[in-house]
Enzyme design. Sequence first.
Site, PDB file in Angstrom:
ATOM      1  CB  ILE A  62      -0.736   0.233   1.179  1.00  0.00           C
ATOM      2  CG1 ILE A  62      -1.148  -1.189   1.178  1.00  0.00           C
ATOM      3  CG2 ILE A  62      -1.475   1.123   1.851  1.00  0.00           C
ATOM      4  CD1 ILE A  62      -2.314  -1.565   2.621  1.00  0.00           C
ATOM      5  CB  CYS A  63       2.136   3.827  -1.483  1.00  0.00           C
ATOM      6  SG  CYS A  63       0.892   3.801  -2.960  1.00  0.00           S
ATOM      7  NE  ARG A  64       0.117  10.877  -3.138  1.00  0.00           N
ATOM      8  CZ  ARG A  64      -0.262  11.325  -3.946  1.00  0.00           C
ATOM      9  NH1 ARG A  64      -1.718  12.133  -3.761  1.00  0.00           N
ATOM     10  NH2 ARG A  64       0.286  11.900  -4.830  1.00  0.00           N
ATOM     11  N   GLY A  66      -0.351   4.097  -5.048  1.00  0.00           N
ATOM     12  CA  GLY A  66       0.142   3.048  -5.971  1.00  0.00           C
ATOM     13  C   GLY A  66       0.976   2.585  -6.491  1.00  0.00           C
ATOM     14  CG  MET A  90      -2.681   4.518   1.928  1.00  0.00           C
ATOM     15  SD  MET A  90      -4.429   3.324   2.535  1.00  0.00           S
ATOM     16  CE  MET A  90      -5.073   4.592   4.751  1.00  0.00           C
TER      17      MET A  90
END
Length: 98
Positions: A62-64, A66, A90
Amino acid sequence: MKEISAKDLQEKLEKGENLHLIDVREDDEVAQGIIPGALHIRLSEIPERMNELDKDKHYYMICRSGGRSGRATEFLNEQGYHVTNMAGGMLAWEGDVQ
């Protein structure tokens, strides 16, 4: 590279599936909210901390948005780990955060 939508990942969590989530965002981003139960390992730390991961488990990155989690997914897949990227990051997450 395997991907899962934020909605599908959220549904898995809501069904009570035991998932292994890794958030690769920076500290200031995680301070704004992280999916409950996710392990925080910054993208830059993945190579030195991948020994903390079990090759027999499946991980969701997961990141901000993708992108960074996609790079982590590709890297870990090359190292023999079972990894799926959460598409949209996210920004697409509508579930709980802590």
